[in-house]
Design a protein around this motif. Sequence first.
Motif, short mmCIF file in Angstrom:
data_model
loop_
_atom_site.label_atom_id
_atom_site.label_comp_id
_atom_site.label_asym_id
_atom_site.label_seq_id
_atom_site.Cartn_x
_atom_site.Cartn_y
_atom_site.Cartn_z
N PRO A 128 -4.55 12.36 3.95
CA PRO A 128 -3.89 11.50 3.90
C PRO A 128 -4.16 10.62 2.27
N GLY A 129 -2.74 9.90 1.16
CA GLY A 129 -3.25 9.41 0.03
C GLY A 129 -2.56 10.11 -0.97
N ASP A 130 -1.99 11.68 -0.07
CA ASP A 130 -1.22 12.56 -1.11
C ASP A 130 -0.02 12.49 -0.65
N ASP A 131 1.34 11.87 -0.92
CA ASP A 131 2.29 12.41 -0.22
C ASP A 131 3.39 12.64 -0.72
N THR A 132 2.48 13.87 -1.78
CA THR A 132 4.14 15.07 -2.73
C THR A 132 5.12 15.77 -1.89
N LEU A 133 5.58 15.64 -1.47
CA LEU A 133 6.29 17.30 -0.98
C LEU A 133 6.72 18.01 -1.15
N THR A 134 6.93 19.37 -1.35
CA THR A 134 7.42 20.85 -1.64
C THR A 134 8.36 21.46 -0.48
N LYS A 135 9.20 21.84 -1.13
CA LYS A 135 10.69 22.39 -0.26
C LYS A 135 10.51 23.85 -0.08
N ILE A 136 10.56 24.39 1.02
CA ILE A 136 9.67 25.35 1.33
C ILE A 136 11.00 26.61 1.19
N GLY A 137 11.95 26.07 2.16
CA GLY A 137 13.12 26.56 3.10
C GLY A 137 14.52 25.82 3.53
N THR A 138 15.03 25.73 3.61
CA THR A 138 16.39 24.81 4.58
C THR A 138 17.11 25.38 4.93
N ALA A 139 17.99 24.79 6.39
CA ALA A 139 18.97 25.05 7.05
C ALA A 139 19.62 25.71 6.59
N TRP A 140 20.23 27.28 7.23
CA TRP A 140 21.48 27.58 6.30
C TRP A 140 21.52 28.11 5.31
N ASP A 141 20.27 28.33 4.47
CA ASP A 141 20.17 28.82 3.71
C ASP A 141 20.03 30.57 3.37
N GLY A 142 20.29 31.05 4.65
CA GLY A 142 20.46 32.41 4.85
C GLY A 142 18.73 33.39 5.89
N MET A 143 18.21 32.69 5.71
CA MET A 143 16.91 32.94 6.32
C MET A 143 16.98 31.87 7.71
N LEU A 144 16.93 30.66 7.51
CA LEU A 144 17.02 30.07 8.72
C LEU A 144 18.17 29.27 9.58
N THR A 145 18.37 28.96 10.03
CA THR A 145 19.97 28.83 10.54
C THR A 145 19.62 27.38 11.68
N PRO A 146 19.77 26.28 11.92
CA PRO A 146 19.30 24.91 12.61
C PRO A 146 20.03 25.03 14.02
N ASP A 147 18.60 25.03 14.66
CA ASP A 147 18.57 23.90 14.76
C ASP A 147 17.14 24.81 13.87
N ILE A 148 16.51 24.28 12.79
CA ILE A 148 14.53 24.40 12.95
C ILE A 148 13.66 24.15 14.19
N GLU A 149 13.00 24.77 14.09
CA GLU A 149 12.54 24.20 15.37
C GLU A 149 10.74 24.26 15.53
N GLY A 150 10.60 25.58 16.31
CA GLY A 150 8.89 25.65 16.27
C GLY A 150 8.40 25.90 15.19
N MET A 151 7.12 26.03 14.56
CA MET A 151 6.13 26.36 13.36
C MET A 151 4.58 26.53 13.87
N THR A 152 3.74 27.63 13.13
CA THR A 152 3.02 27.56 13.21
C THR A 152 2.66 28.84 12.69
N ILE A 153 1.18 29.57 12.51
CA ILE A 153 0.34 29.48 11.10
C ILE A 153 -0.31 30.89 11.96
N TYR A 154 -0.06 31.98 11.44
CA TYR A 154 -1.64 33.60 11.51
C TYR A 154 -2.60 33.46 10.44
#
Length: 365
Positions: free
Chosen positions: A224-250
């Motif tokens: 908490p304390g740094d709310d700077t945002l970085t965009k890494i993807g967008t719906a309809w960008d060819g990689m993602l198709t809405p709805d964008i749902e779950g996310m996980t880390i490997y």
Amino acid sequence: MRVTTTLLAIALLLCTTAFATPMPQKTFPVTADIETTPVHNSGDAADDPAIWVHPTDVTKSRILGSDKQEGIEVYDLDGNRTVSYDFGKINNIDLRYGFPLGGKRVDIVGGSNRTSWEISLYTIEEGRLRNVNGAPINPKMPKMYGFSMYHSQRTDKYYALIAGKGGEFEQYELYDNGQGKIDGKLVRSMKFSSMTEGIVADDEYGFIYVAEERGSVWKFNAEPGDDTLTKIGTAWDGMLTPDIEGMTIYYTSDGGGYLIISSQGNSTYAVYDRVTNKYINSFEINKGIVDGTFDTDGIDVVSFGLGDKWPNGFFVAQDGVNTDKRFPFLFNQNFKVVSWEKIAKALNLKIDNSVNPRHLQKRGE
């Protein structure tokens, strides 16, 4: 002549649009190894899975799944239901290891409970859950939705992360209230442009990812304390198709690994480099021994080896349309499980079964 000119103009417009829109790479098919027992409730019920690694015997690890009409279900590593809990309408769930409570370290599970309208918290031991809520943790948002957790490798603090249907985001620090229960205090509030549900935290690098279902995927500092945002993807960008749902880390032992995102609109799973956040490729789960997945909500992954059946971990995804591969019958929704080596082989990804999620480390600055 006028018709020909119009057709040429349309063709030129289509070509221009095609070149302006990023083109996805090939989507690679894999098949599930097993599926879980269907949830108790029919209709839109199963939603979000979480994988719990047993502290001493990995073969006794469990898959947890939310039934958002009823509560939480627990499955063994063969997909069999071991127990179910009527905790209320819990939409999303997550878990973390080693929370300090009552003088010892315990594993905790949390979820967005839309019956009691609070963040519900439980300990998990031998695959059994026990409520440990102290004072109610009631989000300020009018419509609670997504949920995840974060354990800081910098401060050893634990947080609950909650998202709302109006784009709200709240972060609560969790702490032992001295009476064997867990309380929480609000330490951060943010507002995104549209509905948000998918949340995941990278505990090692200290980042949170939040997805607007029909907007963008955002990355920001988990402390908490740094709310700077970085965009890494967008719906309809060819990689993602809405709805964008779950996310996980490997996680991998060299600090690499992958961010995986459920692209519900085309029933695929987009894989991004965990460090650079560059898109790599996508995969889909097709019919094999069991049926494939369609219209997926939540996902989870574990890289750690979980015995002979899952020596390199696995990926689990909610299946929105559960059918029997032999008959065109619909069953209650469930979760499909894919061995990680299948996905890694299809997409030429790393296999690293040495990262125990109980023992993560601080990375980055």
